[in-house]
Design an enzyme around this catalytic site. Structure first.
Site, PDB file in Angstrom:
ATOM      1  N   TYR A 239      -7.523 -12.320   4.752  1.00  0.00           N
ATOM      2  CA  TYR A 239      -7.913 -10.904   4.832  1.00  0.00           C
ATOM      3  C   TYR A 239      -9.097 -10.695   5.803  1.00  0.00           C
ATOM      4  CZ  TYR A 239      -7.444  -6.342   2.351  1.00  0.00           C
ATOM      5  OH  TYR A 239      -7.212  -5.022   1.997  1.00  0.00           O
ATOM      6  N   TRP A 240     -10.256 -10.269   5.337  1.00  0.00           N
ATOM      7  CA  TRP A 240     -11.353  -9.972   6.266  1.00  0.00           C
ATOM      8  C   TRP A 240     -12.304 -11.142   6.460  1.00  0.00           C
ATOM      9  CZ3 TRP A 240     -11.331  -5.977   9.507  1.00  0.00           C
ATOM     10  CH2 TRP A 240     -10.481  -4.903   9.219  1.00  0.00           C
TER      11      TRP A 240
ATOM     12  N   TYR B 197       0.855  -1.209   0.000  1.00  0.00           N
ATOM     13  CA  TYR B 197       0.000   0.000   0.000  1.00  0.00           C
ATOM     14  C   TYR B 197       0.887   1.254   0.000  1.00  0.00           C
ATOM     15  CZ  TYR B 197      -3.321  -3.451   2.001  1.00  0.00           C
ATOM     16  OH  TYR B 197      -4.096  -4.558   2.266  1.00  0.00           O
TER      17      TYR B 197
ATOM     18  N   ASP C 112      -6.579   4.429   7.605  1.00  0.00           N
ATOM     19  CA  ASP C 112      -5.216   4.188   8.088  1.00  0.00           C
ATOM     20  C   ASP C 112      -4.627   5.478   8.643  1.00  0.00           C
ATOM     21  OD1 ASP C 112      -5.792   2.314   5.693  1.00  0.00           O
ATOM     22  OD2 ASP C 112      -4.109   1.325   6.685  1.00  0.00           O
TER      23      ASP C 112
ATOM     24  N   GLU D 192      -0.204  -6.893   9.139  1.00  0.00           N
ATOM     25  CA  GLU D 192      -1.512  -6.315   8.814  1.00  0.00           C
ATOM     26  C   GLU D 192      -2.633  -7.062   9.553  1.00  0.00           C
ATOM     27  OE1 GLU D 192      -2.408  -6.599   4.652  1.00  0.00           O
ATOM     28  OE2 GLU D 192      -4.041  -5.134   4.742  1.00  0.00           O
TER      29      GLU D 192
ATOM     30  N   GLN E  80     -14.039   5.980   2.785  1.00  0.00           N
ATOM     31  CA  GLN E  80     -13.687   4.871   3.686  1.00  0.00           C
ATOM     32  C   GLN E  80     -14.224   5.172   5.087  1.00  0.00           C
ATOM     33  OE1 GLN E  80      -9.470   3.928   3.950  1.00  0.00           O
ATOM     34  NE2 GLN E  80      -9.807   1.856   3.200  1.00  0.00           N
TER      35      GLN E  80
ATOM     36  N   ASP F 135     -12.662  -5.207   2.636  1.00  0.00           N
ATOM     37  CA  ASP F 135     -12.925  -5.473   1.221  1.00  0.00           C
ATOM     38  C   ASP F 135     -13.648  -6.786   0.922  1.00  0.00           C
ATOM     39  OD1 ASP F 135     -11.227  -3.328   1.400  1.00  0.00           O
ATOM     40  OD2 ASP F 135      -9.744  -4.096   0.004  1.00  0.00           O
TER      41      ASP F 135
ATOM     42  N   ARG G 239      -5.359 -12.920   0.217  1.00  0.00           N
ATOM     43  CA  ARG G 239      -5.943 -11.718  -0.385  1.00  0.00           C
ATOM     44  C   ARG G 239      -7.318 -12.035  -0.992  1.00  0.00           C
ATOM     45  NH1 ARG G 239      -4.625  -6.727   0.436  1.00  0.00           N
ATOM     46  NH2 ARG G 239      -5.358  -6.250  -1.662  1.00  0.00           N
TER      47      ARG G 239
ATOM     48  N   TRP H 269      -3.941   6.139   2.875  1.00  0.00           N
ATOM     49  CA  TRP H 269      -5.338   5.679   2.959  1.00  0.00           C
ATOM     50  C   TRP H 269      -6.058   6.406   4.088  1.00  0.00           C
ATOM     51  CZ3 TRP H 269      -2.480   2.610  -0.095  1.00  0.00           C
ATOM     52  CH2 TRP H 269      -3.135   1.790  -1.023  1.00  0.00           C
TER      53      TRP H 269
ATOM     54  N   GLY I  43     -13.635  -0.708   3.938  1.00  0.00           N
ATOM     55  CA  GLY I  43     -12.323  -1.046   4.506  1.00  0.00           C
ATOM     56  C   GLY I  43     -12.197  -2.539   4.759  1.00  0.00           C
TER      57      GLY I  43
HETATM   58  C1  DGY Z   1      -6.489  -2.700  -1.326  1.00  0.00           C
HETATM   59  O1  DGY Z   1      -5.821  -2.303  -2.277  1.00  0.00           O
HETATM   60  O2  DGY Z   1      -6.479  -3.864  -0.899  1.00  0.00           O
HETATM   61  C2  DGY Z   1      -7.299  -1.728  -0.604  1.00  0.00           C
HETATM   62  O3  DGY Z   1      -7.967  -2.303   0.468  1.00  0.00           O
HETATM   63  C3  DGY Z   1      -8.256  -1.015  -1.496  1.00  0.00           C
HETATM   64  O4  DGY Z   1      -8.575   0.128  -0.826  1.00  0.00           O
END
Ligand code: DGY
Length: 422
Positions: free
Chosen positions: A348-349, A30, A37, A392, A102, A164, A196, A34, A162
């Protein structure tokens, strides 16, 4: 790692991610600034350099659009390591940026910086200058994202949440158009693919981006034209909390906007509480296109505690639920209930632990006197950082660090925790 080493390590992470006035969340994954963030990161800077904390927010607001929106990515300096970059977004703001927003933590961050400031004069001057920009941002939410005054604002893209690839969006996202990616994804060159979002999800993300771009990112059109429109429990809880903190700023500076902010708060208390499901005793986000509750158990269902809108009885029930989740993992709080079919411990989420979630929910549970859960959220978060490092996100059974490394908000929130009682 002992506390003095942890503090020094966390500061080093912020210094390593500093690009001069703004901080990248993680150097390769990244490489820009953001929105949410930047808010969390400012709290970290504030523990050892208050001037730099305010600068983080000022740089972000340099990209605020004339309609009040604050974009979710600000491309201060081009970097080929990220997709989709500024040329793909082609958005019209004053500084190259994305065209969506966001989670609006910013008013809460400004209030916290002001409340805890050591340099009061600096904090007051900076907060006073930021206040009208925050107010315009919140007015934009009311106007552009809740045009019918329901008390719930809509997300138009999973990136706005946020979160995703949270399973919450799966069904709503599947109904949106897909578009072929014009260039290769860069994120999976930096982080293992299985940590991801999928490429199918990316094609939907990109389809929405193209749709919004074709409408010139005109916020007067987007709400009605978007094939994705969700009232997220988490996003709305964050906005409610931010409006409470905006009100506190308005009272402190004696500005004439109190009644307007109170109006938003009155509506969002009722609307957030309407997301409660009495059968499952949990809060669910709502798909605004189908009108249906999204019956999936993720951390979002606890977030009205961070907003402070829940009753004590609901908070007590949620504390029991968090305790149940905690028996199935080593580290609280998995981003998705481990018993959900869509739970994935490393992706990820969809399952991993995130320190910003622990940080927000710790405050929520503590405010309701649920000290055991609050202590565990903080304790587990600090232990993950101590033993695995500033990642992260983290695997909830093993604590393995995942996603981006040298992750700035993890470092920043550890610093905030350590400064405020460890
Ligand atoms: C990413 O690039 O993964 C971001 O979460 C998009 O904002």
């Amino acid at each position: 790692m002992l506390t003095p080493q942890l503090t020094e390590h966390a500061r080093d992470v912020l210094r390593a991610d500093d690009r001069g006035g703004y901080t990248v969340p993680s150097p390769r994954l990244y490489p820009y600034q953001w929105l949410w963030d930047a808010g969390f990161i400012a709290l970290g800077w504030a523990t050892f350099d208050e001037k730099r904390a305010w600068e983080e927010l000022e740089r972000l607001f340099s990209a605020q659009w004339s309609d009040g929106m604050v974009p979710h990515i600000v491309f201060h300096r081009a970097d080929p390591g990220y997709f989709p970059g500024p040329e793909v977004w082609a958005a019209p703001g004053p500084v190259p940026s994305s065209g969506i927003t966001q989670p609006p933590v910013l008013a809460s961050i400004v209030w916290r910086l002001l409340e805890r400031a050591k340099d009061d004069a600096l904090a007051e001057a900076k907060a006073k200058t930021l206040y009208p920009k925050l107010l315009e941002y919140h007015r934009w939410f009311a106007r552009a994202r809740d045009p019918q005054n329901t008390g719930l604002v809509a997300l138009l893209h999973p990136w706005e949440s946020g979160l995703d690839n949270s399973p919450i969006w799966d069904e709503a996202l599947a109904r949106t158009p897909r578009a072929a990616l014009p260039a290769a994804r860069r994120d999976t060159g930096h982080v293992p693919t299985e940590q991801r979002p999928s490429t199918l999800e990316y094609e939907h993300y990109f389809g929405l981006l193209e749709h919004f771009k074709a409408l010139g990112y005109d916020s007067g059109k987007l709400y009605h034209a978007s094939p994705f429109r969700v009232a997220s429990a988490s996003f709305n809880a964050i906005l409610h909390r931010a409006n409470r903190d905006l009100l506190a700023l308005s009272e402190t500076f004696e500005t004439p906007d109190e009644a307007e902010i109170r109006g938003w708060l009155d509506r969002s208390v009722t609307a957030l509480e309407s997301l409660w499901d009495e059968t499952d005793r949990f809060y669910y986000s709502r798909d605004l296109l189908s009108g249906e509750a999204i019956r999936l158990r993720t951390f979002e269902g606890f977030m009205p505690l961070y907003a402070g809108t829940a009753s004590q009885e609901r908070a007590d029930r949620l504390a029991e639920t968090a305790g149940d989740w905690g028996e199935r993992v080593r580290y609280l709080l998995p981003s998705t209930d481990p018993s959900e079919e869509s739970f994935e411990a490393r992706r990820y989420w969809r399952g991993p632990v995130w320190l910003n979630v622990n940080w927000m929910l710790e405050q929520g549970f503590r405010a309701y006197g649920q000290v055991d859960v609050a202590d565990r959220l903080r304790g587990d978060g600090l232990e993950l950082a101590r033993t695995s490092g500033m990642w992260e996100y983290f695997e909830p059974h093993t604590g393995e660090g995942l996603g981006g490394h040298t992750f700035a908000w993890s470092a920043a929130l550890v610093l905030d925790w350590l400064e405020n009682g460890g």
